[in-house]
Enzyme design. Structure first.
Site, PDB file in Angstrom:
ATOM      1  N   GLU A 115       0.830  -1.209   0.000  1.00 22.44           N
ATOM      2  CA  GLU A 115       0.000   0.000   0.000  1.00 22.44           C
ATOM      3  C   GLU A 115       0.863   1.257   0.000  1.00 22.44           C
ATOM      4  OE1 GLU A 115      -3.072   2.417   2.853  1.00 22.44           O
ATOM      5  OE2 GLU A 115      -3.047   0.230   3.056  1.00 22.44           O
ATOM      6  N   SER A 167      -8.606  -9.430   6.913  1.00 24.67           N
ATOM      7  CA  SER A 167      -8.517 -10.296   5.737  1.00 24.67           C
ATOM      8  C   SER A 167      -8.664 -11.771   6.097  1.00 24.67           C
ATOM      9  CB  SER A 167      -7.181 -10.060   5.017  1.00 24.67           C
ATOM     10  OG  SER A 167      -6.095 -10.172   5.916  1.00 24.67           O
TER      11      SER A 167
END
Length: 330
Positions: free
Chosen positions: A140, A281
């Site tokens: 990211e 996740s």
């Protein structure tokens, strides 16, 4: 060994399990995983995915079994094939490389990460020095920094602040990786502001709602816990942060595990209250596996502790929606 060193044997009546809510999949992760699943159904295998679609080894393994091929870089994808970009986002250079190689791309970047990309471009267009709070090497961070590399400096924590060099102290802004600890991020922002009092904040909080909610939930249960078990993979930033947040909130001990097989039974010695949560996740079946492990050792059914409600849903990437519509798939 003295009696004081021996763990106390607990009766089953003294044991309890607290289960954080919310936990597990967030809207961005769900969108990314469903994107790969539907791409495989629509286009057939193989579908290539740049980097791990989300940071969970079980999710990746399951998608591999269905025909997804995970690659580190685009040069591993044959020309003309379909490639999905992960939830963590990519830089403009990656988009350009995909176009040059004639790849069909589906961008599964979490919309909350995309928001940070837009903020980086806006600050850069206004010629600000941008201080990006995050972890070096995280996908990211690399994607966001790639939006304006000449304007962005990485700040990994307060220890980096004294080394920062900016062109104009009156034109400095900050952004952050979305999966950090809220408290640690604010500590870094405070340190930056001490050096640069005119520091400009992003228009909205960059730490994603799911990260914040999961940290608030673990704080709620950790203060009453002898042990906190966080389900999540080691490369999941938000899962690793949950362990740290639990300890800071007063948990007697806290561990991260990928699944129940990684739990050391010795962790339960003398433990009355076990709390369980999972990163953003993590599929729910992995949490249920941990609860089953605890049940086999005399711990009762978990009591859910609700600290927030989540109802956000993101639509699938536009490229995939278009192809699904053309194929008559709802």
């Amino acid at each position: 060994m003295t009696d004081l060193a021996m763990p106390r044997t607990l009766s089953d009546a003294e044991k309890q399990v607290l289960l954080a809510a919310p936990r597990g999949y967030c809207a961005g992760v769900d969108r990314a995983v469903v994107t790969v699943e539907k791409a495989l159904d629509l286009y057939g295998a193989p579908v290539y995915v740049r980097k791990q679609i989300v940071h969970n080894k079980h999710v990746v393994s399951d998608l591999e079994s269905r025909g997804a091929i995970f690659v580190e870089e685009l040069d591993q994808v044959p020309e003309g094939e379909t490639v999905v970009f992960s939830a963590h986002g990519v830089s403009p250079a990656v988009h350009a490389e995909a176009a040059d190689r004639g790849l069909k791309t589906i961008d599964a970047t979490c919309p909350l990460v995309t928001k940070v990309h837009h903020e980086a471009k806006r600050f850069a267009a206004e010629d600000y020095d941008i201080l990006l709070i995050g972890h070096a090497g995280h996908e990211e961070v690399e994607g966001t920094a790639g939006e304006a590399p000449e304007h962005i400096q990485l700040v990994q924590g307060p220890q980096d602040v004294d080394k920062l060099v900016v062109r104009d102290p009156a034109k400095v802004a900050w952004l952050s990786q979305t999966t950090l600890s809220v408290d640690e991020t604010l500590e870094t922002v405070d340190a930056i502001r001490q050096r640069f009092p005119l520091l400009l904040d992003p228009p909205s909080d960059d730490i994603c709602y799911a990260t914040q909610n999961r940290q608030l939930a673990v704080k709620e249960i950790a203060k009453d816990s002898d042990l906190v078990i966080v389900v999540g993979s080691g490369n999941s930033s938000n899962s690793v942060r949950l362990v740290e947040v639990a300890l800071e909130a007063g948990a007697g001990s806290a561990y991260r595990v990928d699944d129940a097989s990684e739990i050391d039974p010795a962790w339960l010695d003398g433990v009355a209250t076990v709390s369980v949560t999972s990163g953003a996740s993590v599929p729910e079946e992995l949490v249920q596996g941990v609860l089953s492990f605890l049940a086999e050792r005399g711990y009762p059914d978990a009591r859910a502790v609700h600290s927030a409600e989540e109802s956000l849903i993101f639509s699938l990437p536009k490229e995939l929606r278009r192809d699904l519509k053309a194929a008559g798939v709802r």
